[in-house]
Design an enzyme around this catalytic site. Structure first.
Site, PDB file in Angstrom:
ATOM      1  N   HIS A  28     -51.037  70.986 -91.716  1.00 17.98           N
ATOM      2  CA  HIS A  28     -51.529  69.768 -92.365  1.00 17.98           C
ATOM      3  C   HIS A  28     -51.140  69.765 -93.834  1.00 17.98           C
ATOM      4  O   HIS A  28     -50.992  70.813 -94.449  1.00 17.98           O
ATOM      5  CB  HIS A  28     -53.053  69.629 -92.214  1.00 17.98           C
ATOM      6  CG  HIS A  28     -53.837  70.828 -92.654  1.00 17.98           C
ATOM      7  ND1 HIS A  28     -53.960  71.945 -91.872  1.00 17.98           N
ATOM      8  CD2 HIS A  28     -54.536  71.076 -93.785  1.00 17.98           C
ATOM      9  CE1 HIS A  28     -54.711  72.842 -92.496  1.00 17.98           C
ATOM     10  NE2 HIS A  28     -55.076  72.348 -93.671  1.00 17.98           N
ATOM     11  N   GLY A  59     -54.958  80.599 -97.869  1.00 22.43           N
ATOM     12  CA  GLY A  59     -56.307  80.037 -97.703  1.00 22.43           C
ATOM     13  C   GLY A  59     -56.397  79.001 -96.600  1.00 22.43           C
ATOM     14  O   GLY A  59     -57.274  78.135 -96.617  1.00 22.43           O
ATOM     15  N   CYS A 105     -58.490  73.719 -81.031  1.00 20.79           N
ATOM     16  CA  CYS A 105     -58.034  73.318 -82.362  1.00 20.79           C
ATOM     17  C   CYS A 105     -58.748  72.030 -82.798  1.00 20.79           C
ATOM     18  O   CYS A 105     -58.699  71.012 -82.108  1.00 20.79           O
ATOM     19  CB  CYS A 105     -56.526  73.111 -82.335  1.00 20.79           C
ATOM     20  SG  CYS A 105     -55.892  72.409 -83.850  1.00 20.79           S
TER      21      CYS A 105
HETATM   22  P1  5GP Z   1     -57.164  74.189 -95.073  1.00 18.20           P
HETATM   23  O1  5GP Z   1     -58.162  75.038 -95.818  1.00 18.20           O
HETATM   24  O2  5GP Z   1     -56.930  74.706 -93.685  1.00 18.20           O
HETATM   25  O3  5GP Z   1     -55.904  73.943 -95.832  1.00 18.20           O
HETATM   26  O4  5GP Z   1     -57.808  72.757 -94.967  1.00 18.20           O
HETATM   27  C1  5GP Z   1     -58.590  72.331 -93.893  1.00 18.20           C
HETATM   28  C2  5GP Z   1     -59.234  71.043 -94.337  1.00 18.20           C
HETATM   29  O5  5GP Z   1     -59.726  70.397 -93.175  1.00 18.20           O
HETATM   30  C3  5GP Z   1     -60.432  71.248 -95.267  1.00 18.20           C
HETATM   31  O6  5GP Z   1     -60.218  70.535 -96.478  1.00 18.20           O
HETATM   32  C4  5GP Z   1     -61.617  70.689 -94.469  1.00 18.20           C
HETATM   33  O7  5GP Z   1     -62.539  69.995 -95.265  1.00 18.20           O
HETATM   34  C5  5GP Z   1     -60.936  69.765 -93.462  1.00 18.20           C
HETATM   35  N1  5GP Z   1     -61.635  69.639 -92.194  1.00 18.20           N
HETATM   36  C6  5GP Z   1     -62.094  70.663 -91.415  1.00 18.20           C
HETATM   37  N2  5GP Z   1     -62.674  70.179 -90.298  1.00 18.20           N
HETATM   38  C7  5GP Z   1     -62.572  68.822 -90.380  1.00 18.20           C
HETATM   39  C8  5GP Z   1     -62.996  67.758 -89.516  1.00 18.20           C
HETATM   40  O8  5GP Z   1     -63.563  67.949 -88.452  1.00 18.20           O
HETATM   41  N3  5GP Z   1     -62.714  66.491 -89.925  1.00 18.20           N
HETATM   42  C9  5GP Z   1     -62.055  66.232 -91.098  1.00 18.20           C
HETATM   43  N4  5GP Z   1     -61.850  64.947 -91.393  1.00 18.20           N
HETATM   44  N5  5GP Z   1     -61.648  67.203 -91.936  1.00 18.20           N
HETATM   45  C10 5GP Z   1     -61.908  68.482 -91.575  1.00 18.20           C
HETATM   46 ZN    ZN Z   2     -53.891  71.709 -83.118  1.00 15.35          ZN
END
Ligand code: 5GP
Ligand code: ZN
Length: 114
Positions: free
Chosen positions: A100, A93, A4
């Site tokens: 988070h 999405g 993760c």
């Molecule tokens: P989701 O689409 O799952 O709601 O959002 C995941 C978010 O995590 C995305 O906005 C993406 O830019 C961010 N994200 C993914 N990998 C990383 C990472 O390694 N570091 C940071 N700071 N943000 C990440």
């Molecule tokens: Zn996790």
């Protein structure tokens, strides 16, 4: 959880730009910001999504929203407003399967769905 991304950020195996941290909660800047302010707030323990929140997590979830409130105040964007989003599952999405909350702001946001 081993594979993760956000657990790796919690463990310091992947660097992040931290905004807030305590023993249960971490907030850091999104790597690919969708707006001038884009902060992610996560529980340190691995919860996959809203679907996997257990009743015993209710204090933790409440604390996450208190952290969101404090970040907005401390960073000076509480009064101008912002949006909090938690994408859940395929239709939501969700890309990273660790619960988070996106704090998005710094401009007037469009594309209001609800
Ligand atoms: P989701 O689409 O799952 O709601 O959002 C995941 C978010 O995590 C995305 O906005 C993406 O830019 C961010 N994200 C993914 N990998 C990383 C990472 O390694 N570091 C940071 N700071 N943000 C990440
Ligand atoms: Zn996790």
């Amino acid at each position: 959880m081993e594979d993760c991304v956000f657990c790796k950020i919690v463990d310091g195996k992947i660097p992040s730009n931290k905004v807030f941290e305590n023993d249960e909660i971490l907030a850091f800047k999104d790597i690919n910001p969708a707006a001038p302010i884009h902060i992610l707030v996560i529980p340190k323990k691995h919860i996959k999504s809203i679907n996997e929140i257990e009743n015993k997590d209710e204090d933790l979830i409440g604390k996450i929203f208190a952290v969101i409130r404090d970040i907005a105040k401390e960073q000076g964007f509480a009064d101008e407003g912002y949006r909090v989003i938690s994408n859940c599952g395929i239709n939501g999405g969700q890309e990273v399967p660790h619960l988070h909350f996106h704090i998005i702001g710094g401009k007037k946001l469009g594309d209001k769905i609800v």
